[in-house]
Design a protein around this motif. Structure first.
Motif, PDB file in Angstrom:
ATOM      1  N   TRP A 119       9.321  21.209  96.744  1.00 15.67           N
ATOM      2  CA  TRP A 119       9.303  22.109  95.588  1.00 15.67           C
ATOM      3  C   TRP A 119       9.212  21.320  94.283  1.00 15.67           C
ATOM      4  O   TRP A 119       8.489  21.695  93.372  1.00 15.67           O
ATOM      5  N   ASP A 120       9.950  20.207  94.211  1.00 16.12           N
ATOM      6  CA  ASP A 120       9.887  19.374  93.006  1.00 16.12           C
ATOM      7  C   ASP A 120       8.448  18.973  92.711  1.00 16.12           C
ATOM      8  O   ASP A 120       8.021  18.958  91.556  1.00 16.12           O
ATOM      9  N   ASN A 121       7.682  18.662  93.746  1.00 12.60           N
ATOM     10  CA  ASN A 121       6.274  18.296  93.569  1.00 12.60           C
ATOM     11  C   ASN A 121       5.419  19.492  93.143  1.00 12.60           C
ATOM     12  O   ASN A 121       4.471  19.344  92.384  1.00 12.60           O
ATOM     13  N   SER A 123       6.564  22.094  91.456  1.00 12.86           N
ATOM     14  CA  SER A 123       7.085  22.734  90.254  1.00 12.86           C
ATOM     15  C   SER A 123       6.294  22.406  88.985  1.00 12.86           C
ATOM     16  O   SER A 123       6.559  22.976  87.938  1.00 12.86           O
ATOM     17  N   TYR A 124       5.323  21.538  89.093  1.00  9.23           N
ATOM     18  CA  TYR A 124       4.433  21.316  87.945  1.00  9.23           C
ATOM     19  C   TYR A 124       3.449  22.477  87.801  1.00  9.23           C
ATOM     20  O   TYR A 124       2.997  22.779  86.703  1.00  9.23           O
ATOM     21  N   ASP A 125       3.138  23.103  88.924  1.00  9.18           N
ATOM     22  CA  ASP A 125       2.184  24.204  88.928  1.00  9.18           C
ATOM     23  C   ASP A 125       2.843  25.575  89.032  1.00  9.18           C
ATOM     24  O   ASP A 125       2.183  26.594  88.860  1.00  9.18           O
ATOM     25  N   TYR A 126       4.132  25.594  89.357  1.00  6.15           N
ATOM     26  CA  TYR A 126       4.853  26.846  89.547  1.00  6.15           C
ATOM     27  C   TYR A 126       6.188  26.768  88.809  1.00  6.15           C
ATOM     28  O   TYR A 126       6.743  25.699  88.621  1.00  6.15           O
ATOM     29  N   THR A 127       6.699  27.938  88.434  1.00  9.11           N
ATOM     30  CA  THR A 127       7.987  28.028  87.767  1.00  9.11           C
ATOM     31  C   THR A 127       8.858  29.019  88.521  1.00  9.11           C
ATOM     32  O   THR A 127       8.383  30.083  88.920  1.00  9.11           O
ATOM     33  N   ASN A 135       3.106  31.361  89.152  1.00 12.38           N
ATOM     34  CA  ASN A 135       2.073  30.337  89.082  1.00 12.38           C
ATOM     35  C   ASN A 135       1.804  30.043  87.612  1.00 12.38           C
ATOM     36  O   ASN A 135       1.532  30.946  86.828  1.00 12.38           O
ATOM     37  N   ASN A 136       1.868  28.773  87.220  1.00 10.96           N
ATOM     38  CA  ASN A 136       1.628  28.391  85.825  1.00 10.96           C
ATOM     39  C   ASN A 136       0.142  28.362  85.474  1.00 10.96           C
ATOM     40  O   ASN A 136      -0.216  28.213  84.311  1.00 10.96           O
ATOM     41  N   ASN A 137      -0.713  28.476  86.466  1.00  9.62           N
ATOM     42  CA  ASN A 137      -2.153  28.333  86.245  1.00  9.62           C
ATOM     43  C   ASN A 137      -2.867  29.669  86.317  1.00  9.62           C
ATOM     44  O   ASN A 137      -3.804  29.862  87.070  1.00  9.62           O
TER      45      ASN A 137
END
Length: 138
Positions: A119-121, A123-127, A135-137
């Motif tokens: 998840w840490d990996n 979490s750059y694309d998801y919140t 999804n942040n994108n």
């Protein structure tokens, strides 16, 4: 039909008319609408309040408000597209890895994967907001 909080005489005519229209058409409370105006301004009220209220009917109001804190009111239009479900980050990581076919169904049960680090990996694309994934994108 009492209006409290912010005197409507101080608002733009278009905002005042929209307050009356929403109250008559949807029976939305003036106080709730005025609170939104105080928090986000008249322009955002005119542009996003109807979408905001519709989302609050389909989702928890606190979740929608927390989403706005992160993505701002202009993100309201993307709420449903970015919403991935009610999961923890680790649960979402497991689900997405499985859905993408990276884990076979016949994997031995003794193998353990650290879904928190996965998840840490991701979490750059998801919140994660209060146990909901976005999804942040969008």
């Amino acid at each position: 039909m009492t209006r409290q909080g912010l005197p409507t005489g101080q608002m733009e005519q278009e905002t005042q008319e929209l307050l009356d229209e929403y109250n008559e058409e949807y029976c939305w409370e003036y106080n709730d609408m005025v609170d939104f105006i105080k928090e986000h301004g008249e322009k955002d009220f005119r542009e996003y309040y109807e979408s905001y209220k519709m989302l609050c009917e389909d989702y928890d109001k606190e979740l929608v408000d927390a989403y706005i804190e992160i993505y701002n009111t202009n993100g309201i239009d993307y709420f449903q597209d970015s919403y991935q479900g009610q999961l923890t980050g680790a649960e979402f990581a497991k689900e997405i890895v499985s859905d993408c076919g990276y884990i076979s169904k016949d994997m031995p049960s003794w193998i353990e994967i650290d879904w928190g680090k996965t998840w840490d990996n991701l979490s750059y694309d998801y919140t994660e907001i209060d146990g909901h994934i976005f999804n942040n994108n969008y």
